[in-house]
Design an enzyme around this catalytic site. Structure first.
Site, PDB file in Angstrom:
ATOM      1  N   HIS A   1       0.864  -1.184   0.000  1.00 32.69           N
ATOM      2  CA  HIS A   1       0.000   0.000   0.000  1.00 32.69           C
ATOM      3  C   HIS A   1       0.902   1.235   0.000  1.00 32.69           C
ATOM      4  O   HIS A   1       2.140   1.121  -0.073  1.00 32.69           O
ATOM      5  CB  HIS A   1      -0.943  -0.029   1.214  1.00 32.69           C
ATOM      6  CG  HIS A   1      -0.251  -0.308   2.513  1.00 32.69           C
ATOM      7  ND1 HIS A   1       0.644   0.583   3.084  1.00 32.69           N
ATOM      8  CD2 HIS A   1      -0.294  -1.379   3.343  1.00 32.69           C
ATOM      9  CE1 HIS A   1       1.101   0.071   4.212  1.00 32.69           C
ATOM     10  NE2 HIS A   1       0.555  -1.120   4.394  1.00 32.69           N
TER      11      HIS A   1
ATOM     12  N   HIS B   1       4.110   1.282   2.097  1.00 30.17           N
ATOM     13  CA  HIS B   1       5.291   0.579   1.564  1.00 30.17           C
ATOM     14  C   HIS B   1       5.960   1.408   0.470  1.00 30.17           C
ATOM     15  O   HIS B   1       7.189   1.477   0.396  1.00 30.17           O
ATOM     16  CB  HIS B   1       4.886  -0.766   0.943  1.00 30.17           C
ATOM     17  CG  HIS B   1       4.332  -1.758   1.919  1.00 30.17           C
ATOM     18  ND1 HIS B   1       3.006  -2.121   1.958  1.00 30.17           N
ATOM     19  CD2 HIS B   1       4.929  -2.494   2.895  1.00 30.17           C
ATOM     20  CE1 HIS B   1       2.806  -3.023   2.888  1.00 30.17           C
ATOM     21  NE2 HIS B   1       3.956  -3.274   3.483  1.00 30.17           N
TER      22      HIS B   1
ATOM     23  N   GLN C   1       6.945 -15.612  12.032  1.00 29.68           N
ATOM     24  CA  GLN C   1       6.497 -14.515  12.893  1.00 29.68           C
ATOM     25  C   GLN C   1       4.996 -14.553  13.165  1.00 29.68           C
ATOM     26  O   GLN C   1       4.461 -13.628  13.758  1.00 29.68           O
ATOM     27  CB  GLN C   1       6.925 -13.164  12.316  1.00 29.68           C
ATOM     28  CG  GLN C   1       6.272 -12.742  11.021  1.00 29.68           C
ATOM     29  CD  GLN C   1       6.915 -11.494  10.436  1.00 29.68           C
ATOM     30  OE1 GLN C   1       8.001 -11.545   9.863  1.00 29.68           O
ATOM     31  NE2 GLN C   1       6.269 -10.349  10.582  1.00 29.68           N
TER      32      GLN C   1
ATOM     33  N   LYS D   1       5.309   2.589  11.729  1.00 32.51           N
ATOM     34  CA  LYS D   1       4.029   2.061  12.219  1.00 32.51           C
ATOM     35  C   LYS D   1       4.287   0.863  13.122  1.00 32.51           C
ATOM     36  O   LYS D   1       3.629   0.691  14.135  1.00 32.51           O
ATOM     37  CB  LYS D   1       3.117   1.668  11.055  1.00 32.51           C
ATOM     38  CG  LYS D   1       1.676   1.635  11.470  1.00 32.51           C
ATOM     39  CD  LYS D   1       0.865   0.667  10.696  1.00 32.51           C
ATOM     40  CE  LYS D   1       1.080  -0.704  11.239  1.00 32.51           C
ATOM     41  NZ  LYS D   1       0.429  -1.794  10.633  1.00 32.51           N
TER      42      LYS D   1
ATOM     43  N   SER E   1      -2.236  -0.278   6.622  1.00 36.60           N
ATOM     44  CA  SER E   1      -1.743  -1.597   7.011  1.00 36.60           C
ATOM     45  C   SER E   1      -2.364  -2.628   6.084  1.00 36.60           C
ATOM     46  O   SER E   1      -3.515  -2.462   5.643  1.00 36.60           O
ATOM     47  CB  SER E   1      -2.177  -1.892   8.456  1.00 36.60           C
ATOM     48  OG  SER E   1      -2.128  -3.282   8.707  1.00 36.60           O
TER      49      SER E   1
HETATM   50  O1  PAF Z   1       7.006  -5.428   8.709  1.00 36.13           O
HETATM   51  C1  PAF Z   1       6.941  -6.441   7.972  1.00 36.13           C
HETATM   52  O2  PAF Z   1       6.329  -6.442   6.905  1.00 36.13           O
HETATM   53  C2  PAF Z   1       7.638  -7.712   8.415  1.00 36.13           C
HETATM   54  O3  PAF Z   1       7.566  -7.871   9.787  1.00 36.13           O
HETATM   55  C3  PAF Z   1       9.085  -7.819   7.915  1.00 36.13           C
HETATM   56  C4  PAF Z   1       9.961  -6.719   8.479  1.00 36.13           C
HETATM   57  C5  PAF Z   1       9.107  -7.759   6.387  1.00 36.13           C
HETATM   58  C6  PAF Z   1       9.689  -9.158   8.339  1.00 36.13           C
HETATM   59  O4  PAF Z   1       8.960 -10.221   7.862  1.00 36.13           O
END
Ligand code: PAF
Length: 282
Positions: free
Chosen positions: A30, A33, A57, A151, A187
């Protein structure tokens, strides 16, 4: 713009590059980025963006399977920025020992204790997964500069710690949060919100702004301010993880001496967990 899927091909493409700036993402790009990519362009000649939904994650009950994957649209947006390389690896390329269920012999980075509070309290292991993939991506891309959004303030803090504690020769640049006209922080997870929820979601930023206003007018009851904001959100049907006033440089609970501060919050609206923060000087 080259789309590259393997580490070997990426290394070949990057051979001889004088300066590389890197923007790691999980895709579903979006304006936030794109702002990070534009920032990266101010710091190097070759811009590399990664798109990788990092399974490490996500917690067991989180949205890994449903996380929005929009590769074609993402590549179109990146092409328009003039970026040189998009790296889109498969999970096996990044984690050869992970079979989708068991980590096998995969080596992880253990984040510092600060990773267990705020978002880390509700998402155990999340920042270990972030630190591990970012370290791997740094080792693959070997950039001089990497750009992360404010963010994810706690993530940015942990990545700065990663660079400091592992002595990585990488300059970390922080990009400002890009917001909808309503104030809602952009987001990838905003796509989960219904139209009604989207208009309600700006309450999160309003609560944070209200705390900042009070602190800048000499209110030092940080706990009281956080609790009132939390109550306002709860009364409107949100499930609040935390609202917290912190020292922006250490992420420790704020003290009345602090000048450089950040107020952070995470709360669920329906099933969607939103985070936001405002950093400010007193
Ligand atoms: O912020 C994100 O999109 C993710 O946490 C990242 C830094 C690409 C790591 O997977």
């Amino acid at each position: 713009m080259q789309i590259i899927r393997t580490i070997a091909k990426l290394r070949t493409a990057l051979e001889g590059q004088a300066s590389i700036a890197f923007v790691p993402t999980m895709g579903n790009l979006h304006a936030g980025h794109i702002h990070l990519v534009e920032l990266a362009k101010q710091h190097a000649e070759c811009i590399v963006i990664s798109i990788f939904v990092n399974p490490l994650q996500f917690g067991p009950n989180e949205d890994l399977a449903n996380y929005p994957r929009t590769l074609d649209a993402d590549c179109e947006k990146l092409k328009a920025t003039g970026a040189q390389i998009v790296f889109i690896p498969e999970v096996k390329e990044i984690y050869p020992d992970f079979d989708g269920v068991s980590l096998g012999q995969t080596m992880l980075i253990t984040s510092p204790p600060i990773a267990n509070m705020l978002c880390g309290a509700a998402r155990p292991g999340h920042f270990d997964g972030v630190a591990t993939v970012v370290m791997k991506l740094f080792n693959i891309v070997m950039p001089q500069v990497a750009v992360f959004g404010k963010k994810d303030f706690q993530q940015l803090f942990i990545i700065r710690e990663l660079v400091r504690q592992f002595n990585l020769p990488i300059h970390i640049i922080a990009g400002e949060t890009v917001r909808e006209d309503s104030g809602l922080a952009m987001s990838s997870r905003n796509g989960y919100l219904t139209a009604n929820q989207k208009s309600e979601a700006s309450l999160l930023q309003q609560c944070l702004k209200n705390i900042v206003h009070h602190i800048q007018h000499d209110d030092t009851d940080f706990m009281g301010l956080s609790q009132s904001a939390s109550q306002i959100l709860t009364n409107q049907g949100w499930q609040v993880d935390y609202v917290s006033v912190r020292n922006a440089l250490t992420l420790e609970a704020a003290s009345t001496e602090d000048q450089c501060m950040v107020v952070l919050a995470a709360a669920k609206l329906g099933n969607t967990r939103l985070i936001d923060n405002i950093d400010f000087f007193r």
